[in-house]
Write an enzyme that holds these catalytic residues in place. Structure first.
Site, PDB file in Angstrom:
ATOM      1  N   GLU A 179      59.158  22.755  10.800  1.00 46.26           N
ATOM      2  CA  GLU A 179      58.800  22.484  12.188  1.00 46.26           C
ATOM      3  C   GLU A 179      57.690  23.416  12.650  1.00 46.26           C
ATOM      4  O   GLU A 179      57.589  24.557  12.202  1.00 46.26           O
ATOM      5  CB  GLU A 179      60.037  22.645  13.075  1.00 46.26           C
ATOM      6  CG  GLU A 179      61.052  21.565  12.771  1.00 46.26           C
ATOM      7  CD  GLU A 179      62.340  21.695  13.555  1.00 46.26           C
ATOM      8  OE1 GLU A 179      63.014  20.674  13.712  1.00 46.26           O
ATOM      9  OE2 GLU A 179      62.668  22.799  13.998  1.00 46.26           O
TER      10      GLU A 179
ATOM     11  N   CYS B 185      53.354  27.912  17.169  1.00 46.74           N
ATOM     12  CA  CYS B 185      54.334  28.715  16.438  1.00 46.74           C
ATOM     13  C   CYS B 185      54.585  27.992  15.116  1.00 46.74           C
ATOM     14  O   CYS B 185      55.049  26.851  15.112  1.00 46.74           O
ATOM     15  CB  CYS B 185      55.600  28.803  17.278  1.00 46.74           C
ATOM     16  SG  CYS B 185      56.997  29.547  16.430  1.00 46.74           S
TER      17      CYS B 185
ATOM     18  N   CYS C 290      65.056  29.932   5.110  1.00 44.24           N
ATOM     19  CA  CYS C 290      64.838  31.377   5.022  1.00 44.24           C
ATOM     20  C   CYS C 290      66.010  32.003   4.283  1.00 44.24           C
ATOM     21  O   CYS C 290      67.152  31.614   4.478  1.00 44.24           O
ATOM     22  CB  CYS C 290      64.726  31.986   6.419  1.00 44.24           C
ATOM     23  SG  CYS C 290      64.428  33.778   6.386  1.00 44.24           S
TER      24      CYS C 290
ATOM     25  N   CYS D 105      69.921  36.163   8.729  1.00 37.57           N
ATOM     26  CA  CYS D 105      70.269  36.888   9.963  1.00 37.57           C
ATOM     27  C   CYS D 105      71.365  36.099  10.694  1.00 37.57           C
ATOM     28  O   CYS D 105      71.276  34.868  10.813  1.00 37.57           O
ATOM     29  CB  CYS D 105      69.040  37.067  10.844  1.00 37.57           C
ATOM     30  SG  CYS D 105      67.722  37.969  10.005  1.00 37.57           S
TER      31      CYS D 105
ATOM     32  N   CYS E  32      70.587  33.488  13.639  1.00 36.35           N
ATOM     33  CA  CYS E  32      69.396  32.633  13.550  1.00 36.35           C
ATOM     34  C   CYS E  32      69.700  31.294  12.899  1.00 36.35           C
ATOM     35  O   CYS E  32      70.304  31.231  11.821  1.00 36.35           O
ATOM     36  CB  CYS E  32      68.316  33.370  12.753  1.00 36.35           C
ATOM     37  SG  CYS E  32      66.879  32.353  12.395  1.00 36.35           S
TER      38      CYS E  32
ATOM     39  N   GLU F 187      60.407  33.765   6.527  1.00 35.43           N
ATOM     40  CA  GLU F 187      59.961  35.158   6.631  1.00 35.43           C
ATOM     41  C   GLU F 187      58.557  35.234   6.029  1.00 35.43           C
ATOM     42  O   GLU F 187      58.389  35.213   4.802  1.00 35.43           O
ATOM     43  CB  GLU F 187      60.950  36.074   5.891  1.00 35.43           C
ATOM     44  CG  GLU F 187      60.476  37.498   5.696  1.00 35.43           C
ATOM     45  CD  GLU F 187      59.911  38.158   6.940  1.00 35.43           C
ATOM     46  OE1 GLU F 187      60.508  38.050   8.026  1.00 35.43           O
ATOM     47  OE2 GLU F 187      58.824  38.771   6.843  1.00 35.43           O
TER      48      GLU F 187
ATOM     49  N   SER G 167      55.262  37.678  12.619  1.00 36.71           N
ATOM     50  CA  SER G 167      56.553  38.281  12.961  1.00 36.71           C
ATOM     51  C   SER G 167      57.343  38.468  11.669  1.00 36.71           C
ATOM     52  O   SER G 167      57.470  37.542  10.871  1.00 36.71           O
ATOM     53  CB  SER G 167      57.305  37.359  13.920  1.00 36.71           C
ATOM     54  OG  SER G 167      58.604  37.852  14.164  1.00 36.71           O
TER      55      SER G 167
ATOM     56  N   SER H 271      60.974  42.263  14.084  1.00 39.21           N
ATOM     57  CA  SER H 271      62.257  41.870  14.662  1.00 39.21           C
ATOM     58  C   SER H 271      63.254  42.992  14.426  1.00 39.21           C
ATOM     59  O   SER H 271      63.805  43.120  13.337  1.00 39.21           O
ATOM     60  CB  SER H 271      62.733  40.574  13.993  1.00 39.21           C
ATOM     61  OG  SER H 271      61.798  39.548  14.268  1.00 39.21           O
TER      62      SER H 271
ATOM     63  N   HIS I 261      66.043  44.266  16.780  1.00 36.81           N
ATOM     64  CA  HIS I 261      67.364  43.760  17.195  1.00 36.81           C
ATOM     65  C   HIS I 261      68.491  44.780  17.267  1.00 36.81           C
ATOM     66  O   HIS I 261      69.583  44.437  17.731  1.00 36.81           O
ATOM     67  CB  HIS I 261      67.836  42.609  16.311  1.00 36.81           C
ATOM     68  CG  HIS I 261      66.845  41.505  16.154  1.00 36.81           C
ATOM     69  ND1 HIS I 261      66.073  41.046  17.187  1.00 36.81           N
ATOM     70  CD2 HIS I 261      66.481  40.768  15.062  1.00 36.81           C
ATOM     71  CE1 HIS I 261      65.287  40.080  16.753  1.00 36.81           C
ATOM     72  NE2 HIS I 261      65.506  39.900  15.477  1.00 36.81           N
TER      73      HIS I 261
ATOM     74  N   CYS J  47      61.192  29.709  18.833  1.00 35.59           N
ATOM     75  CA  CYS J  47      60.933  30.396  17.588  1.00 35.59           C
ATOM     76  C   CYS J  47      62.229  31.049  17.150  1.00 35.59           C
ATOM     77  O   CYS J  47      62.898  31.707  17.926  1.00 35.59           O
ATOM     78  CB  CYS J  47      59.854  31.445  17.791  1.00 35.59           C
ATOM     79  SG  CYS J  47      58.313  30.707  18.261  1.00 35.59           S
TER      80      CYS J  47
END
Ligand code: SAH
Ligand code: SF4
Length: 439
Positions: A109, A122, A129, A133, A136, A233, A264, A287, A289, A406
């Site tokens: 996407e 984006c 991925c 995480c 996510c 990633e 990112s 990122s 967090h 995102c």
């Protein structure tokens, strides 16, 4: 036999790419290919102009090339390898999500976010991925494969074409929404974007012949910013990522300035160090967090490999090499990482660093049981971080009808996917917009 073996992977016969994607070639590689065919040097400049300035989608449109060359190009190369499988437009019309189906059937996407004066896309760097995480949606898919350079580039090219034919001509701002930078919201303030939604019917404000007065600004007819905050990633697909960034940046490519490109990363420290050695200083978003290793490892498994101290050293090295202020992203998850003590720890961790913190109330992902931090708590957290001298913004959601934030991108068609991000019932759509950066 209904499939063939390609590089150790079983691939459907229908999906076997027969021609190379021209977007996989750097401008120099394209020039070398044409030189190898005995073409004069100016030919590659012509082809690149058609590709990245005229944005054509067929070699037959390259009208100043000899017919034979157009045919040879067409027999050898494809202009893009993706099909558009689906598109979703947010109710306010300022956000479009594209589901792109690659030639092996993989889907990713890409999201276009329109602003008053700019257009940000984006984009995805991988199918799924591997980082897992816990909060996510993409992480839940697992990893399928890296995207090629061309597959990354064509996400931007697609939206550039679209904007070329549908220039974004927003009406002037009607109502200024709240600015959250360092401030508490006044009672009754809503999370409306700075410019109130104009019309629900997109044709009403994407009409090409709409007449603007001078003070209504210029139409946005090309992508102005690219953020690698879609699926995957990016720093674990380094070679193809960098190939794509080169093409985006090259004057013979899309010609986008390095400061308009943001990568990112979840914090792959060695790759951040590698990025610091490149001759292009792009923006880096990390990122984070969590402010301590125990908490961060529970949210971001990669932290056990590259703990916070190592990550911070890599970030400082990046800043020293590029003089680019790093943005730290901090998703606020209720009861997990949003305690005021965490804010104090975050302030202490980043104190003295020239950086910026984006506080992002979680976009809840079904099945995780995690919820967004309540707004009052977000502001309290923000105040503490700001008191440590660190600039912050709170991203708030924009568009609630398509799942396009995102980090929220997930595709049902993927074999590993359990849910569809295209189903608004399953994943609430949040597109987050940094209000202060629109001013
Ligand atoms: N893999 C990279 C880039 C893609 S994720 C990275 O992790 O940085 C892009 C951003 O979306 C990251 O900051 C990520 O932490 C964030 N994100 C992921 N899931 C989210 C969620 N459920 N709510 C809000 N942001 C999320
Ligand atoms: Fe991967 Fe980024 Fe999602 Fe983590 S947040 S799983 S690194 S896409």
């Amino acid at each position: 036999m209904n499939g063939i073996q390609v590089a150790g992977q079983r691939t459907s016969l229908m999906s076997v790419p027969t021609k190379r994607n021209i977007f996989d070639l750097s401008p120099d590689q394209l020039a070398a290919l044409l030189a190898g065919w005995g073409e004069p040097p100016y030919r590659s400049k012509q082809v690149l102009h058609w590709l990245y300035k005229e944005l054509v989608s067929d070699f037959s449109e390259m009208s100043n090339l000899p017919l034979d060359l157009r045919k040879k190009l067409d027999a050898t190369l494809r202009i893009g390898s993706a099909e558009i499988a689906a598109q979703k437009i947010s109710v306010d019309g300022w956000t479009r999500k594209l589901l792109m189906k690659m030639c092996d059937g993989s889907t990713v996407e890409a999201v276009l976010m329109l602003y008053y004066d700019r257009a940000t896309v984006c984009i995805s760097s991988q199918v799924g991925c591997a980082m897992g995480c816990s909060f996510c949606a993409t992480g839940q898919m697992g990893f399928t494969r890296n995207l090629s350079t061309g597959e990354i580039v064509e996400q931007v090219v697609y939206f550039n074409r679209w904007l070329r034919s549908h220039p974004h001509r927003p009406l002037p701002p009607i109502q200024r929404g709240p600015r959250y930078s360092g401030k508490k919201a006044e009672a009754g303030q809503t999370s409306a974007p700075r410019t109130a939604p104009q019309q629900l019917d997109e044709s009403a404000w994407h009409t090409p012949d709409y007449t603007l007065s001078a003070d209504q600004g210029h139409a946005v007819n090309a992508i102005t910013n690219v953020v690698f905050m879609g699926m995957g990633e990016p720093l674990l697909n380094y070679k193809n990522l960098w190939g794509a960034i080169r093409t985006l940046n090259s004057p013979q490519g899309l010609g986008m300035g390095a400061r308009r490109i943001t990568v990112s990363t979840v914090g792959v420290a060695p790759q951040i160090r590698r990025l610091a050695t490149e001759d292009l200083a792009i923006n880096l978003a990390v990122s984070l967090h969590a402010p301590n290793d125990e908490l961060r490892t529970s949210l971001v498994p990669l932290n056990s490999r590259y703990p916070i101290a190592e990550l911070m050293r890599a970030c400082k090295g990046y800043f020293e090499a590029t003089h680019r202020r790093i943005t730290f992203e901090y998703v606020l998850i209720s009861g997990e990482n949003d305690h005021l003590d965490h804010a104090c720890q975050l302030g202490a961790l980043l104190k003295g660093m020239l950086c910026h913190v984006n506080l992002i109330p979680l976009n809840p992902v079904p099945g995780t049981g995690m919820q967004a931090t309540p707004r009052e708590q977000v502001y309290a957290f923000q105040r503490i971080v700001e008191e440590a001298g660190i600039s912050t913004t709170v991203r708030i959601e924009r568009g609630v009808d398509i799942a396009a934030a995102c980090g929220q991108l997930k595709v049902e068609e993927e074999p590993h996917s359990r849910r569809s991000s295209l189903n608004p019932e399953l994943v609430r759509a949040h597109v987050q917009v940094d209000l202060s950066s629109q001013a």
